[in-house]
Scaffold this active site. Structure first.
Site, PDB file in Angstrom:
ATOM      1  CG  HIS A 234      -1.801  -1.136   1.395  1.00  0.00           C
ATOM      2  ND1 HIS A 234      -3.038  -1.253   0.787  1.00  0.00           N
ATOM      3  CD2 HIS A 234      -1.629  -2.289   2.097  1.00  0.00           C
ATOM      4  CE1 HIS A 234      -3.597  -2.399   1.119  1.00  0.00           C
ATOM      5  NE2 HIS A 234      -2.764  -3.061   1.910  1.00  0.00           N
TER       6      HIS A 234
HETATM    7  O1  RIB Z   1      -4.391  -0.411   5.419  1.00  0.00           O
HETATM    8  C1  RIB Z   1      -3.036  -0.430   5.009  1.00  0.00           C
HETATM    9  C2  RIB Z   1      -2.223   0.474   5.875  1.00  0.00           C
HETATM   10  O2  RIB Z   1      -2.238   0.023   7.228  1.00  0.00           O
HETATM   11  C3  RIB Z   1      -0.729   0.499   5.486  1.00  0.00           C
HETATM   12  O3  RIB Z   1      -0.187   1.758   5.785  1.00  0.00           O
HETATM   13  C4  RIB Z   1      -0.125  -0.540   6.393  1.00  0.00           C
HETATM   14  O4  RIB Z   1       1.264  -0.294   6.652  1.00  0.00           O
HETATM   15  C5  RIB Z   1      -0.923  -0.340   7.643  1.00  0.00           C
HETATM   16  O5  RIB Z   1      -0.319   0.727   8.356  1.00  0.00           O
END
Ligand code: RIB
Ligand code: CA
Length: 318
Positions: A234
């Site tokens: 992500h």
């Molecule tokens: O939902 C994904 C996010 O939550 C990303 O930033 C992952 O590292 C967690 O922090």
């Protein structure tokens, strides 16, 4: 003068590692500081992990410790895909001998110092819960005028991952997300709508396994446990949305955050009713060029692999 003076706020976190890699290896980015926040693991672990990753990369930056808990209410217990140490169990065994230095100041005051002293507006990439930013805006609202934009990995208009409606970062600290969403600062929102697409193919994984250098070995190991639970990387999307918005599909919209408890805790939703008066408060990213994402990751990993062995030694080693 580099095009993007950047503060990276993160909760390493396996996918945070690749946001740090991109911020470090992108020539146009001047990585001023990495601020840690409690999220994927407790603040001690996310701070240590930030020092470890920056040290492994030989990043000439400092680490500043941020908030140890959400603004108002702790989230109900939720599992983690990042392992108890935040790095899939590999926080030990790599780079303990060359941790990046930690600031004597906390993140709040490092943010204020960098922003007020900068001759040009500063970019922020926030890829964990938004607690640090919310505290900054409440304590020192005057710094907002020095922020060029905040690119956020968080939220999701069409989907959640912790509940059907809520994404992890906003679920962890809904009030912080609400304060940032209402801050009036230029916001880029890379929610799950776009980041769920951010996966690596066999080609990238094969290249990673063949790279044979410390960072690629580390990457293969931390991804091995993570990818099985959450295939999406992500956080790097928030970096690419800043440097290459042309590779994305986005729309300027009015987004609100639900701060109530329950299945919609931290939900981010768009109010696009015809007669609503509210002006857009953020640029919502909905899609991206996946080949571009994968090439960007591969280029960054190959850049790292191309370095001579001692290039990543910390200054006090040289
Ligand atoms: O939902 C994904 C996010 O939550 C990303 O930033 C992952 O590292 C967690 O922090
Ligand atoms: Ca994160």
């Amino acid at each position: 003068m580099k095009k993007y003076p950047l503060i990276l706020d993160c909760d390493p976190g396996v996918d945070d590692v690749f946001a740090i890699l991109l911020a470090h290896s992108t020539p146009e980015i001047d990585l001023k500081v990495i601020c840690s926040v409690s999220g994927n693991a407790g603040i001690e672990k996310t701070t240590y992990n930030a020092q470890l990753i920056a040290g492994l990369l030989g990043a000439k930056t400092i680490i500043a410790e941020g908030a140890s808990r959400p603004l108002i209410k702790e989230a109900p217990p939720i599992g983690t895909v990042h392992g108890t140490d935040g790095l899939g169990g590999y926080a030990k065994g790599f780079g303990e001998d060359r941790l990046a230095p930690i600031s004597s100041m906390k993140a709040l005051d490092v943010y204020r110092k960098i922003l007020l002293e900068s001759e040009e507006p500063v970019y922020i990439a926030a890829v964990g819960p938004l607690t640090n930013l919310a505290i900054l805006f409440l304590a020192y609202p005057e710094v907002k005028s020095k922020i060029a934009a905040v690119s956020i990995m968080g939220g999701g208009i069409r989907r959640g991952n912790i509940t059907p409606y809520s994404e992890y970062n906003f679920y962890k600290d809904p009030e912080a997300a609400d304060i940032v969403m209402k801050s009036g600062v230029k916001l880029l929102l890379c929610g799950l709508d776009v980041t769920q697409k951010a996966t690596l193919s066999e080609k990238e994984m094969k290249s990673l396994k063949e790279s044979q250098n410390e960072f690629s070995d580390f990457s293969v190991k931390i991804l091995s446990s993570y990818i099985a639970k959450d295939a999406a990387i992500h956080d790097p999307c928030a970096i690419l949305a800043l440097t290459n918005p042309e590779k994305f599909i986005y729309e300027d919209q009015y987004v609100e955050i639900d701060t109530r408890e329950g299945i919609t805790r931290g939900m981010s939703y768009v109010d696009n009713r015809k007669n609503q008066e509210k002006k857009p408060n953020c640029r919502v990213f909905y899609d991206m060029d996946l080949d571009f994402f994968r090439k960007s990751m591969l280029d960054a990993l190959e850049h790292e692999a191309s370095k001579k062995p001692d290039e990543n030694k910390s200054p006090n080693d040289q």
